[in-house]
Structure formats: structure tokens, C-alpha cells
Design a protein around this motif. Sequence first.
Motif, PDB file in Angstrom:
ATOM      1  N   ALA A 187       0.830  -1.206   0.000  1.00 62.69           N
ATOM      2  CA  ALA A 187       0.000   0.000   0.000  1.00 62.69           C
ATOM      3  C   ALA A 187       0.868   1.261   0.000  1.00 62.69           C
ATOM      4  O   ALA A 187       0.617   2.210  -0.763  1.00 62.69           O
ATOM      5  CB  ALA A 187      -0.917  -0.014   1.223  1.00 62.69           C
ATOM      6  N   ILE A 188       1.905   1.283   0.842  1.00 56.85           N
ATOM      7  CA  ILE A 188       2.797   2.451   0.883  1.00 56.85           C
ATOM      8  C   ILE A 188       3.512   2.620  -0.455  1.00 56.85           C
ATOM      9  O   ILE A 188       3.625   3.732  -0.989  1.00 56.85           O
ATOM     10  CB  ILE A 188       3.805   2.304   2.040  1.00 56.85           C
ATOM     11  CG1 ILE A 188       3.074   2.345   3.388  1.00 56.85           C
ATOM     12  CG2 ILE A 188       4.860   3.401   1.977  1.00 56.85           C
ATOM     13  CD1 ILE A 188       3.974   2.093   4.582  1.00 56.85           C
ATOM     14  N   VAL A 248      10.597   1.908  -2.261  1.00 57.02           N
ATOM     15  CA  VAL A 248       9.892   1.569  -1.019  1.00 57.02           C
ATOM     16  C   VAL A 248      10.058   0.088  -0.700  1.00 57.02           C
ATOM     17  O   VAL A 248      10.334  -0.294   0.439  1.00 57.02           O
ATOM     18  CB  VAL A 248       8.396   1.935  -1.117  1.00 57.02           C
ATOM     19  CG1 VAL A 248       7.622   1.385   0.085  1.00 57.02           C
ATOM     20  CG2 VAL A 248       8.231   3.444  -1.204  1.00 57.02           C
ATOM     21  N   LEU A 249       9.919  -0.744  -1.733  1.00 53.69           N
ATOM     22  CA  LEU A 249      10.013  -2.186  -1.478  1.00 53.69           C
ATOM     23  C   LEU A 249      11.422  -2.628  -1.115  1.00 53.69           C
ATOM     24  O   LEU A 249      11.606  -3.652  -0.449  1.00 53.69           O
ATOM     25  CB  LEU A 249       9.514  -2.967  -2.694  1.00 53.69           C
ATOM     26  CG  LEU A 249       8.003  -2.940  -2.923  1.00 53.69           C
ATOM     27  CD1 LEU A 249       7.621  -3.888  -4.049  1.00 53.69           C
ATOM     28  CD2 LEU A 249       7.245  -3.326  -1.654  1.00 53.69           C
ATOM     29  N   VAL A 250      12.437  -1.867  -1.551  1.00 57.23           N
ATOM     30  CA  VAL A 250      13.809  -2.210  -1.168  1.00 57.23           C
ATOM     31  C   VAL A 250      13.957  -2.153   0.350  1.00 57.23           C
ATOM     32  O   VAL A 250      14.573  -3.023   0.962  1.00 57.23           O
ATOM     33  CB  VAL A 250      14.820  -1.267  -1.855  1.00 57.23           C
ATOM     34  CG1 VAL A 250      16.188  -1.362  -1.180  1.00 57.23           C
ATOM     35  CG2 VAL A 250      14.948  -1.616  -3.320  1.00 57.23           C
ATOM     36  N   VAL A 251      13.384  -1.152   0.986  1.00 54.17           N
ATOM     37  CA  VAL A 251      13.478  -1.032   2.446  1.00 54.17           C
ATOM     38  C   VAL A 251      12.399  -1.850   3.143  1.00 54.17           C
ATOM     39  O   VAL A 251      12.361  -1.914   4.368  1.00 54.17           O
ATOM     40  CB  VAL A 251      13.404   0.443   2.897  1.00 54.17           C
ATOM     41  CG1 VAL A 251      14.594   1.211   2.361  1.00 54.17           C
ATOM     42  CG2 VAL A 251      12.100   1.099   2.453  1.00 54.17           C
ATOM     43  N   PRO A 277      17.193   7.174  -1.501  1.00 51.51           N
ATOM     44  CA  PRO A 277      17.414   6.509  -2.799  1.00 51.51           C
ATOM     45  C   PRO A 277      17.547   5.007  -2.609  1.00 51.51           C
ATOM     46  O   PRO A 277      17.752   4.505  -1.491  1.00 51.51           O
ATOM     47  CB  PRO A 277      18.730   7.130  -3.289  1.00 51.51           C
ATOM     48  CG  PRO A 277      18.908   8.376  -2.491  1.00 51.51           C
ATOM     49  CD  PRO A 277      18.263   8.121  -1.175  1.00 51.51           C
ATOM     50  N   ALA A 278      17.461   4.273  -3.713  1.00 50.08           N
ATOM     51  CA  ALA A 278      17.453   2.809  -3.636  1.00 50.08           C
ATOM     52  C   ALA A 278      18.736   2.260  -3.007  1.00 50.08           C
ATOM     53  O   ALA A 278      18.700   1.374  -2.157  1.00 50.08           O
ATOM     54  CB  ALA A 278      17.258   2.209  -5.025  1.00 50.08           C
TER      55      ALA A 278
END
Length: 633
Positions: A248-249, A266-269, A586-587
Motif C-alpha cells: 500500500a505504501i 519503497v520495497l527495497v526497504v 534513494p534505492a
Amino acid sequence: MLSMRTFAHAARRYPIVAATILVAVVGVVLWLSGETAGVRWLFSGFGLFVAGIEAVGMVRQLRRGSFGIDFLAITAIVATVLVGEYIATLIIVLMLSGGAALEDYAVSRAKRELDSLLKRAPQIAHRVRDGQGEVEDVPAGRVQVGDVILVRPAEIVPVDGDLVSETASFDESSLTGESLPVERGSGDPVLSGSINGTAAATVRATATASNSQYQQIIALVEEAAASKAPVVRLADRYAVPFTAVSLAIAGLAWFFSGDPARFAEVLVVATPCPLLISAPVAFMGGMSRAARNGIIVKGGGVLEKLARARTVVFDKTGTLTHGQPTIVAVRPEHPFTEREVLALAASAEQYSSHVLAASVIAAARDQGVELTSTEQAGEVAARGVVARFGEREVSVGKLSFIIDRAPDAAATPLDGGELAIYVAVDGKFAGSLVASDRLRDNAKATIAAFAARGVRDTVMLTGDARPTAEHIAGLVGITRVQSDCLPGDKVNAVKAISRRPVIMVGDGVNDAPVLAVADIGIAMGARGATAASESADVVILLDDLSRTARAVAIGQDTIRIALQSIWLGIILSLGLMVAAAFGFIPATAGALAQELVDLATILNALRAIGGRRDAARSAVAVPGRAAPSFARD
């Protein structure tokens, strides 16, 4: 060679972990040679390959109605590949496969087969040929109903039968839980799995080996073990909400920014490494802590059940008691003294083959009593012994045996679980010795320790008679008692308990089925039968009942730390996800930050090892063994 074989075995068992390590090594070599592009393609390709394998497993789980953390892991792998964070890709793969391997290793320890139980089962029977008196050894499985079997001293009875010999003594403690030897007369039933005394006996088979008591116990263990439901991984309980919030985020960040890279950032973290690795690390730490305390826990799922336990069930003999008859009192008749009666009885018992003779001799030696020898001694099988020392004739044995020699002999009052040995000197009653299976000194404190940990419903299941069972239960503070139990009765009683999870504490072959069917089976393995240890979830290696309560304490501490680690990872990840959603991380920085989160959760999970905590706090003190008291009751 041994280390190479061990590595090869581990590689076959955990191929993804081994392949990940190999890919990492190859990547380092390529990077050192300047082939950075090759490293990227290698790590990214391998990550997508593993993601494909995990996707197949995820689909199978979904078909079974189970949703785990794997979906977010797959999404995170794909996202890191898309944003070029190939090192993060490989780390996620290692965390995913390594966490699964750790859990698999823990669970596999709970799936040992009952090889030792089967090996103990009598394999050979000494069959007596009809009318010839000759004995032939045959496989126990070939014994037919009506065959006469010779059971030599200290051998295990191979099949159920009726005693042919006039009298015999059998140790049935591994079957019924009764620690005192059982006297059988001609025609009395004899159970397979019981151990013959010091004299050979003949038994007429009333059942084949497959239909005998011992084999039925084995069948109960196998059935109960197979009926246990698998444990749901702790991290999986947080998988759905964490995955939903993360997606969702990421989706909102993409929607409001209009930049698809924001979704990947976002998904990396949001990688699920804290969920994947912190709980297994905490469980392994808890198992290590338990091992240092002499407690073998067969899997992380067992620690979780220990933490939630609400009822504890105890066997009596060998668990709450020591399981070894000892002399607890000497009751002389005037003009004899305690020391004199003990000395005379022990001197005569030197020439007896009865199993209680050793208890009398041991008591005399503990008190420093000097024994007298003689060449004039004789034993009446299963009744008593008569010995002459100088001008004195000493008789020791059952009350009926002594009354024949000393008509003034009278029964001595006994408490539950006690047995009397009577003594006569020159036709006059000299007194009695009382034998009992002594209660463990820390039994009452152990029950209190369970209550302090929230396990307040206590039950005793025993093969003993009700007076003995209630007497012991009253001494230690157990609330409910079920006596005269056979192994099948114990299994049914545990199944009927409503307050769960249920802990069962026991030892011996007779406890193996109920240990297997309980939510958590704890075997007192220091001197208990291998069958109990194999079918249990927890094995206490020390002859210390208090370790059972300590196992619950370790389970509760472990789960608390595992949950703390999971929530620490979730909270830190959520903070990073919000920051990444607004474009502040950043990623590349996100991947590094996520590894710090992983490190924090792992370090917190390692607190489950708990060395200082054990040194500072002992659940129940280990008592010293006290010498028996011979005070007059």
C-alpha cells in the motif's frame, strides 16, 4: 574428509543456501577481476531464478489456504533487480533460504523415528519344546498362543502370558509406572516388556508378539506422533498485514509521485529479512540456552508451545519420585534398636536374590552399619530369607513368612506408596523396615514454579493405586489425580483436557504414547527409557525435575525476544518506507539502511541465548540428595 562430507550433506539438504554462497564467491572473483557487469547479471539472474522457485511454492501454499511471507520476499527480489540493487538481491535470497534452512533444521530434530524403541522390543524368545524340556531360540514374532517361554534373569518378557513357574518377581515400572517389584504366582498374568527378576521363570504365551502390551505401546506412540498438527511459523502470522501495508505504501508513493521507481525504492526497504531471520535466530538461541541447562528442545515450534502452555500433567514414578525404592524408616520392637534391626536385616539380605535386598544393604552401608557373614543361609523364593549368625537365627521377608516364625509379628502402619519388610530373631518379632519410592525434594517447588509462569492447572496420571497417587499429589500440590492408568488411559486423559497447550512430563516406556500425543511431551531422559526420549518434544538430560519448569521459562523468554525482534524490524522498516515514499531515501541508500535494520533485529534476537540471565536467575534450585531418615514414626 569428514568436513567435506558434512559440507556435501548440507549442500544436498539445503541446495539454495549452498548455491547462494557459491554465487556470492563467484561474484567476488568477478568483481576483483573488474567484471562488475558480470556480477550484476549473475546476482540478478540468480535472484530471479530463486524468485521463480519460491513463486511455485507460494502457489502451492495458496492452494492449501496458507499465505506466508514468501510473496513479499519474491516482490522484493524482483524490485531490487529492477532498480539495479543486485547486491541487495543476493542478500534477500540468502536471508530467505537461510531462514528457511534454520527452521527446517530445528523442525527435523523433532522427527526422529522410534528406532531405539523398536530395538528394545524383544527380538528372541526361548521356547521350551513340548515334553522334551529343551529350549530353542526363535524370533519373538513366531511365538504362538500356548507356547511355553523361558525368561532368564533380567531378561525382557517377549509376549503377554501366564506364569507357569510357582513364583517370580517382575519389574513392571516401564509399563505401569509402579517402581516396586511385582510378585506373581503360578497362573498370574505377565506383561510383555516387563523385566524378570533374579531367577529364571517360565511363561505360557496368551498372545502373539504383535498383540502383546509392548507392541501396542509402540503402535500408540506411532499413531500419536503422526496425529500432531504442524506448527505455523511465527513470522507467517505477520506476513499478511506487513505485506499489505508495504504494498500500500509503495503503491501510494508511485501514485502520488508518478515515478514507478518510487515503488521499487519503497520495497527495497520493505524486504522481509527481519521477519525471515529474526525468529529463527531467536529460536536457535533459545535452543542453545536450553541445551546449556541440560534441556534438549526439538524445534523452535516446541519453544513457542512451551511459552503458551496452560496445563501440566505429571507421571508419578520416576518423575515426581526417584523411581528407586529406598529404606525410609526402621521400626524396631523392644528390646531391639533401629541400628540392630537394620544390621541383622542387611546381613541376612546378603543371601537373598530379591530386588529389595539391595535397598536394605544400601541403607545399612549409608548408615555405616557393619554386616555379618555366614555360611548358614537359605532363601524361600519370593517370600523371604533365613540366616544363622552364631546362635541367632534371623528371618527377613513378607509378613506371612515372618508370622510363621514369630507369631507375635504384626503389620506396621504404612503411608501411600510404602512397603514393609519384616524381621524376626530367634522366633521373636524384631521389627520392620519401610521401603518407599522417595519424593523428589524439589517436586513441590517445581509445581510452584509452573504456577508462577502461568501454568496453574496440574494433573497426575499414574498406574499406581488411588491412595498412593493422592498421597503424593497432596504433598506437592497437584490439583487433579487419575490413578490405575494404563498407557491408553493416559492418552485418552490428555486428549480430554480442555486448557491447552498441555505439557506431559514422564519417563519410561509406559509414558511414550502420552508424551507423543501431548502438545508438549517432556521426558526425564537422565534415567528414563529411550522410548520416552524419542517420542518427547523436550528431553531433560539431568535427573532434575526443576528443569521442566525452566524449559517453560526459556520458551517464554525466547518468544518474547523473537516478537520484540520482529516488531523492531517492522517498526524500523515502516519508518524507512515512509521516508522512501517521500523520496528521501534513494534505492542504494535504502538497501544499506535495510541491512542495518536486519543487523539490529538479529542482534536483538541473539539475546535469546541468555547466558547472564541463567546465571542470575535459577527457576528452582537443584537440591542435594539427603540421606534417608530412620526416625520412629
